[in-house]
Scaffold this motif. Structure first.
Motif, PDB file in Angstrom:
ATOM      1  N   SER A  36      -6.375  36.575  55.457  1.00  0.00           N
ATOM      2  CA  SER A  36      -7.525  37.414  55.121  1.00  0.00           C
ATOM      3  C   SER A  36      -7.128  38.867  54.879  1.00  0.00           C
ATOM      4  CB  SER A  36      -8.578  37.341  56.235  1.00  0.00           C
ATOM      5  OG  SER A  36      -8.069  37.856  57.452  1.00  0.00           O
ATOM      6  N   ARG A  75     -17.234  45.618  56.953  1.00  0.00           N
ATOM      7  CA  ARG A  75     -17.341  46.307  55.664  1.00  0.00           C
ATOM      8  C   ARG A  75     -15.984  46.871  55.233  1.00  0.00           C
ATOM      9  NH1 ARG A  75     -20.359  50.126  57.103  1.00  0.00           N
ATOM     10  NH2 ARG A  75     -18.849  51.829  57.029  1.00  0.00           N
ATOM     11  N   ARG A 135     -13.681  44.064  54.123  1.00  0.00           N
ATOM     12  CA  ARG A 135     -14.094  43.432  52.870  1.00  0.00           C
ATOM     13  C   ARG A 135     -13.921  44.338  51.652  1.00  0.00           C
ATOM     14  NH1 ARG A 135     -17.064  39.269  52.102  1.00  0.00           N
ATOM     15  NH2 ARG A 135     -18.359  40.345  50.563  1.00  0.00           N
ATOM     16  N   SER A 136     -13.598  45.609  51.872  1.00  0.00           N
ATOM     17  CA  SER A 136     -13.547  46.568  50.756  1.00  0.00           C
ATOM     18  C   SER A 136     -12.219  47.306  50.734  1.00  0.00           C
ATOM     19  CB  SER A 136     -14.708  47.566  50.879  1.00  0.00           C
ATOM     20  OG  SER A 136     -15.941  46.909  51.001  1.00  0.00           O
ATOM     21  N   GLU A 193     -15.866  35.036  55.971  1.00  0.00           N
ATOM     22  CA  GLU A 193     -16.691  36.233  56.102  1.00  0.00           C
ATOM     23  C   GLU A 193     -16.007  37.471  55.518  1.00  0.00           C
ATOM     24  OE1 GLU A 193     -17.750  37.049  60.131  1.00  0.00           O
ATOM     25  OE2 GLU A 193     -15.737  37.622  60.740  1.00  0.00           O
ATOM     26  N   LYS A 194     -14.691  37.429  55.378  1.00  0.00           N
ATOM     27  CA  LYS A 194     -13.992  38.575  54.795  1.00  0.00           C
ATOM     28  C   LYS A 194     -13.857  38.492  53.280  1.00  0.00           C
ATOM     29  CE  LYS A 194     -11.176  40.105  58.689  1.00  0.00           C
ATOM     30  NZ  LYS A 194      -9.812  40.441  59.142  1.00  0.00           N
ATOM     31  N   LEU A 195     -13.732  37.284  52.735  1.00  0.00           N
ATOM     32  CA  LEU A 195     -13.398  37.160  51.314  1.00  0.00           C
ATOM     33  C   LEU A 195     -14.507  36.577  50.454  1.00  0.00           C
ATOM     34  CD1 LEU A 195      -9.667  35.964  51.464  1.00  0.00           C
ATOM     35  CD2 LEU A 195     -10.582  38.286  51.474  1.00  0.00           C
ATOM     36  N   MET A 196     -15.459  35.853  51.028  1.00  0.00           N
ATOM     37  CA  MET A 196     -16.527  35.300  50.205  1.00  0.00           C
ATOM     38  C   MET A 196     -17.461  36.405  49.713  1.00  0.00           C
ATOM     39  SD  MET A 196     -17.621  31.699  52.042  1.00  0.00           S
ATOM     40  CE  MET A 196     -18.924  31.443  50.826  1.00  0.00           C
ATOM     41  N   PRO A 197     -18.047  36.237  48.514  1.00  0.00           N
ATOM     42  CA  PRO A 197     -18.938  37.275  47.968  1.00  0.00           C
ATOM     43  C   PRO A 197     -20.068  37.659  48.914  1.00  0.00           C
ATOM     44  CG  PRO A 197     -18.413  35.654  46.286  1.00  0.00           C
ATOM     45  CD  PRO A 197     -17.853  35.125  47.573  1.00  0.00           C
ATOM     46  N   ALA A 198     -20.635  36.691  49.607  1.00  0.00           N
ATOM     47  CA  ALA A 198     -21.732  36.956  50.542  1.00  0.00           C
ATOM     48  C   ALA A 198     -21.217  36.949  51.972  1.00  0.00           C
ATOM     49  CB  ALA A 198     -22.846  35.930  50.359  1.00  0.00           C
ATOM     50  N   GLY A 199     -20.109  37.634  52.199  1.00  0.00           N
ATOM     51  CA  GLY A 199     -19.456  37.586  53.495  1.00  0.00           C
ATOM     52  C   GLY A 199     -20.316  38.086  54.640  1.00  0.00           C
ATOM     53  N   GLN A 200     -21.123  39.128  54.393  1.00  0.00           N
ATOM     54  CA  GLN A 200     -21.979  39.635  55.453  1.00  0.00           C
ATOM     55  C   GLN A 200     -23.028  38.589  55.847  1.00  0.00           C
ATOM     56  OE1 GLN A 200     -22.057  42.906  57.354  1.00  0.00           O
ATOM     57  NE2 GLN A 200     -22.978  41.158  58.393  1.00  0.00           N
TER      58      GLN A 200
END
Length: 258
Positions: free
Chosen positions: A77, A165, A168-169, A228-235
């Motif tokens: 991840s 956040r 993921r960014s 949760e880190k890489l999927m588009p809707a991770g949040q």
């Protein structure tokens, strides 16, 4: 080939080398776990009742196990951040950028190494208290349920949300925290590792539910972290996971009560 073309070729080569290195480390870590991490897991899983005596050698073995387990679970991840840092470092400093990217990755791993030492100490304390089975899982359904609920609640906290956040960014992280030089690369790796630890530490506690050396359980948790880190809707994944963990824990407590 012009200077820009040469730099692009170097970047592609470095990216391939970084990917190969990360894959190699992850494969070796999983291989070590699959081989039992230096322990007789067959005896433990067969129901051995006497705990292993803790000696300096056994403690060192546990630290190595935890370190490699964390690398196996967390490096996949973290790969996008490590690769992006390497690309930016190379573009800023073609000569030394590769070494600085390595420092970033080493610093990231060092944070999880620190967590591994704390986790080993926690394992020792729990074993001494008679809370853990020889397979390194909590003995009672009540304790397991409470761990599920605690991990689930953490998924909804502001700290979890902020850390996720940043994880993921990668671009946002580099823009906000970029520091030059070797010391800057190391400091950035530590900072990213700290965000990653803040994001995932509660999930790591669930290793004491399924068993610290339960490979299916380890892989499942690693996949949840990756999602949760890489999927588009991770949040959203994080919130759904939190709700599921709380629900699972509540069901477990109800089952114990009845």
């Amino acid at each position: 080939m012009g200077q820009a073309g040469t730099l692009d070729a170097v970047l592609r080569r470095d990216r391939r080398a970084t990917v190969l290195t990360l894959v190699t480390v992850v494969v070796l870590a999983w291989g070590y776990l699959l081989l039992g991490a230096g322990m007789d897991m067959g005896s433990a899983m067969a129901g051995m009742t006497m705990p292993v005596a803790w000696s300096p050698g056994h403690a060192a073995l546990m630290v190595v196990m935890w370190v490699l387990m964390m690398l196996a679970m967390m490096l996949p991840s973290a790969a996008p951040m490590i690769l992006l840092h390497g690309t930016v470092s190379r573009r800023r400093d073609p000569e030394r950028g590769g070494r600085r990217a390595l420092l970033f990755a080493v610093a990231y791993a060092a944070v999880w190494g620190g967590f591994a030492i704390v986790a080993t100490a926690a394992q020792w304390a729990l074993e001494q208290a008679g809370v853990l089975t020889p397979a390194m899982s909590v003995r009672t359904a009540t304790a397991a349920s409470l761990l599920f609920i605690a991990a689930g609640i953490y998924q909804f906290t502001p700290l979890k949300r902020a850390c996720l956040r940043h994880c993921r960014s990668p671009l946002e992280f580099l823009a906000a925290h970029w520091r030059g030089g070797a010391s800057g690369a190391f400091a950035m790796g530590v900072r990213h590792g700290a965000y990653c630890l803040g994001c995932c530490w509660a999930m790591m506690l669930l290793l004491f539910v399924g068993g610290v050396m339960n490979l299916a359980w380890i892989a499942g948790l690693a996949l949840l972290v990756l999602a949760e880190k890489l999927m588009p809707a991770g949040q959203v994944v994080s919130w759904v996971l939190g709700a599921g963990l709380i629900g699972w824990g509540v069901v477990g407590l109800v089952a114990v009560a009845v």
